[in-house]
Scaffold this active site. Structure first.
Site, PDB file in Angstrom:
ATOM      1  CG  ASP A 151     -52.727 -19.991   5.002  1.00 56.21           C
ATOM      2  OD1 ASP A 151     -52.265 -20.676   3.586  1.00 56.21           O
ATOM      3  OD2 ASP A 151     -52.345 -19.813   5.551  1.00 56.21           O
ATOM      4  N   GLY A 155     -52.794 -25.873   9.566  1.00 59.13           N
ATOM      5  CA  GLY A 155     -53.509 -25.696   8.535  1.00 59.13           C
ATOM      6  C   GLY A 155     -55.012 -26.647   8.204  1.00 59.13           C
ATOM      7  CG  ASN A 159     -49.348 -20.114  11.741  1.00 61.03           C
ATOM      8  OD1 ASN A 159     -49.196 -19.327  12.959  1.00 61.03           O
ATOM      9  ND2 ASN A 159     -47.768 -20.411  12.092  1.00 61.03           N
ATOM     10  CG  HIS A 212     -51.435 -30.808   7.128  1.00 62.83           C
ATOM     11  ND1 HIS A 212     -50.709 -30.650   6.607  1.00 62.83           N
ATOM     12  CD2 HIS A 212     -51.712 -29.549   6.826  1.00 62.83           C
ATOM     13  CE1 HIS A 212     -50.007 -28.991   7.096  1.00 62.83           C
ATOM     14  NE2 HIS A 212     -50.433 -28.616   7.614  1.00 62.83           N
TER      15      HIS A 212
END
Length: 429
Positions: free
Chosen positions: A304, A323, A277, A308
């Site tokens: 960015d 992400g 995103n 995860h």
């Protein structure tokens, strides 16, 4: 400690590769050029490799506190060091959020205890990033906040954003924005385009981002604030920022490696390693991002980096978090697929990762010259290696670039005159 990086190459002001030795002493670059006397110095031979000022990444996620199963300040900064980054700025979407003086002081202490690179933490614009109550900007800045952002969510109230910008302008701080209009998100997982239609899943339209950027630019003009756009992704957004700069508005913008190198056409089915995103947009958007970088509309590149856990990314395209990780692959990917393909020069790429982010936020550093702090990155431009997430120092393995063959791998990272990571020895304790 004094040492000399011997027989390396630097990129000069004309963009040419030039052989040079670099002497580091007491955390500072003391000498550059042909250094004949090595008395009292350790000599590190880096024959034929590139020496750059250390890379700067002003958009990363370290997850600590609250998300330590994804990443920690320790593992995230080790990942940064391996990727050649000597300064990083972590976003405040942690739990708890750094939205008070006390929480920022805790974070700063944790950084001092565990980080291996320079870390410049953001504070949130609003309490708990809820978009309702502004934080105490002055107190947070005094506690060490680098800038202010609610990254991860867009500030939905124009009135609240204007108030925030006025407060930031009063203390000489920047407002940094994840731009997303909630009424236009459409519960989407990918870009609203051909891929979303083919897969029959909800898409996030481009206007969701660009309308927020347009709003914020006009608010920043009214407030006299430095406004920075995170991870710009659409051709409309680039146009709006370009027009704002021409109008003399104090706006800067960043773009990620994945938005420069990928578009929706590259997504191989419902692979959540391609879910981020903002999402991967259309081919025309990708081309506009490269054009915007080249013409100065976009100021610099930021990863960015968003780690995860594997089980979280395994939940499918609708439920998996947005992400991907990026710190350890950014330079090799960009060098191989933009410099070696002649879309960028080597000097341009280095500038977008060093001088330009420093200039945008008025930071010291980013320059490779005598008298500057010795934050340095040594890069092997010749050896080709495939990207393997199992070798990452980050806890996150979520990347769409697995098995991409790249050149341009960092081999030595120096922070404040100290070797913090090397290809041979790993992280230096």
């Amino acid at each position: 400690m004094a040492f000399i990086l011997k027989n390396g190459f630097i990129v000069d002001e004309l963009g040419e590769l030039k052989q040079a030795d670099i002497k580091v002493e007491n955390g500072t670059i003391k000498e550059m050029g042909e250094i004949l006397s090595t008395d009292g110095c350790d000599v590190i031979s880096i024959d034929g490799q590139l020496v750059s000022s250390g890379f700067i990444d002003l958009h990363v996620h370290l997850r600590e506190p609250g998300g330590e199963h994804k990443e920690t300040i320790a593992t995230g900064t080790q990942s940064a060091a391996k990727g050649g980054f000597t300064t990083i700025a972590p976003m405040p979407n942690t739990r708890p959020v750094p939205d008070t003086k006390e929480q920022m002081e805790w974070l700063q202490n944790r950084i001092k205890e565990t980080a291996v690179v320079n870390v410049l933490p953001y504070a949130s614009i609003t309490t708990n990033q809820l978009g309702e109550e502004l934080t105490n900007f002055q107190a947070l800045k005094e506690a060490g906040a680098f800038a202010f952002t609610d990254d991860g969510v867009g500030v939905q109230s124009a009135g609240k954003m204007l108030e925030a910008m006025k407060q930031a302008a009063a203390i000489g701080a920047a407002i940094v924005a994840h731009c997303e209009e909630n009424t236009l998100i459409n519960n989407g997982s990918v870009h609203e385009g051909e891929f979303s239609k083919e897969q029959g899943i909800n898409g996030i339209p481009s206007v969701c981002e660009s309308v927020h950027i347009a709003r914020d630019i006009l608010l920043a003009e009214a407030a006299g604030c430095h406004y920075h756009v995170c991870h710009i992704s659409t051709k409309e957004s680039v146009r709006v920022v370009r027009d704002a700069k021409r109008a003399g508005i104090n706006v800067t913008a960043e773009v990620t490696p994945h938005h420069l190198l990928l578009c929706e056409d590259d997504i191989p089915g419902l692979d959540t390693n391609y879910k981020m995103n903002p999402p991967l947009r259309g081919k025309a958007d990708q081309a506009a991002l490269i054009e915007g970088l080249l013409d100065g509309t976009i100021d610099f590149i930021a990863t960015d980096h968003a780690p995860h856990a594997i089980e979280e990314k395994d939940k499918g395209m609708q439920l998996a978090p947005f992400g991907i990780v990026g710190l350890e692959t950014a330079f090799p990917l960009l060098y191989t697929h933009l410099v070696l393909t002649e879309k960028l020069t080597l000097k341009q790429l280095i500038d977008f990762l060093t001088i330009e982010p420093a200039k945008a936020f008025g930071l010291t550093g980013g320059k490779l010259q005598v008298g500057e702090r010795a934050d340095l990155t040594v890069v092997d431009l010749e050896t080709e290696t495939k990207i393997d997430p199992e070798t990452f120092l980050s806890k996150g393995k979520n990347t769409p670039f697995t098995d991409w063959a790249c050149k341009g791998w960092p081999t030595l990272t120096i922070v404040n005159g100290k070797i913090v990571w090397s290809k041979e020895g790993g992280i230096t304790e």
